[in-house]
Design a protein around this motif. Structure first.
Motif, PDB file in Angstrom:
ATOM      1  N   TYR A  70      38.737  52.351  67.754  1.00 45.65           N
ATOM      2  CA  TYR A  70      37.432  53.433  68.680  1.00 45.65           C
ATOM      3  C   TYR A  70      39.337  54.263  69.813  1.00 45.65           C
ATOM      4  N   ILE A  71      38.967  55.164  69.559  1.00 45.39           N
ATOM      5  CA  ILE A  71      39.719  55.443  70.620  1.00 45.39           C
ATOM      6  C   ILE A  71      39.207  56.186  71.579  1.00 45.39           C
ATOM      7  N   GLY A  72      39.879  55.149  72.417  1.00 44.92           N
ATOM      8  CA  GLY A  72      39.746  55.871  74.762  1.00 44.92           C
ATOM      9  C   GLY A  72      39.977  57.209  74.997  1.00 44.92           C
ATOM     10  N   GLU A  73      41.409  57.214  74.416  1.00 41.17           N
ATOM     11  CA  GLU A  73      41.684  57.981  75.086  1.00 41.17           C
ATOM     12  C   GLU A  73      42.794  58.887  74.042  1.00 41.17           C
ATOM     13  N   LEU A  74      42.685  60.881  74.336  1.00 38.57           N
ATOM     14  CA  LEU A  74      43.873  60.997  73.442  1.00 38.57           C
ATOM     15  C   LEU A  74      44.059  62.307  74.098  1.00 38.57           C
ATOM     16  N   ALA A  75      45.411  62.812  74.602  1.00 42.86           N
ATOM     17  CA  ALA A  75      45.916  63.716  75.475  1.00 42.86           C
ATOM     18  C   ALA A  75      47.501  64.006  74.729  1.00 42.86           C
ATOM     19  N   VAL A  76      46.963  65.300  75.220  1.00 46.33           N
ATOM     20  CA  VAL A  76      48.445  66.220  75.139  1.00 46.33           C
ATOM     21  C   VAL A  76      48.604  67.208  76.942  1.00 46.33           C
ATOM     22  N   ALA A  77      50.053  66.961  76.477  1.00 50.21           N
ATOM     23  CA  ALA A  77      50.249  67.956  78.035  1.00 50.21           C
ATOM     24  C   ALA A  77      49.870  69.203  77.277  1.00 50.21           C
ATOM     25  N   PRO A  78      49.678  70.190  78.541  1.00 44.89           N
ATOM     26  CA  PRO A  78      49.526  71.142  78.380  1.00 44.89           C
ATOM     27  C   PRO A  78      50.630  72.499  77.298  1.00 44.89           C
ATOM     28  N   HIS A  79      51.726  72.053  77.664  1.00 46.99           N
ATOM     29  CA  HIS A  79      52.636  73.009  76.952  1.00 46.99           C
ATOM     30  C   HIS A  79      52.669  72.625  75.726  1.00 46.99           C
TER      31      HIS A  79
END
Length: 140
Positions: A70-79
């Motif tokens: 299960y992936i809880g969080e996935l985030a990348v910087a806006p740029h």
């Protein structure tokens, strides 16, 4: 933790984005607690001395009884959006899941987060369930 605020994007109007961000902070912090019931990992991507991406993944039991990742969080910087970084983080989490011996990966995102939904569909993920929510202080 610097990217957690990105997880408050694309939420329905009745959802408090600050509460989502705080829950994500606590969830990520939990990956570093040794008393976890199921194995988990957090992977980060760095660029030019800063964290530009993060994905957290763990194993859990699906309601059918089988184990899944299960992936809880996935985030990348806006740029770094639309550079392939999110896809590489997703692939890293999937490789980790295979090493754990599970054959299925799941995740959740807000129904109104069309950007994330397109991203996951493009990576081969399919919608499995629909969750209904009603704000009780709103008239029908």
């Amino acid at each position: 933790m610097a990217l957690v605020s990105r997880l408050g994007e694309g939420l329905p109007e009745w959802t408090d984005p600050d509460a989502v961000v705080e829950a994500a902070r606590q969830w990520l912090a939990g990956y570093f607690t040794p008393e976890q019931d199921h194995p988990g990992a957090v992977f980060v991507a760095e660029g030019e001395g800063e964290v530009v991406g993060v994905v957290s993944v763990n194993t859990r039991r699906h309601f059918t009884g089988s184990m899944e990742a299960y992936i809880g969080e996935l985030a990348v910087a806006p740029h770094t959006a639309r550079t392939g970084l999110g896809r590489r983080l997703l692939s890293t989490a999937e490789a980790w899941a295979r090493e754990q011996g599970v054959s299925q990966m799941t995740l959740e995102t807000a129904a109104s987060n069309t950007t994330a939904r397109r991203f996951y569909a493009g990576a081969g993920y399919r919608e499995e369930a629909i969750r209904f929510t009603r704000a009780l202080d709103q008239p029908v």
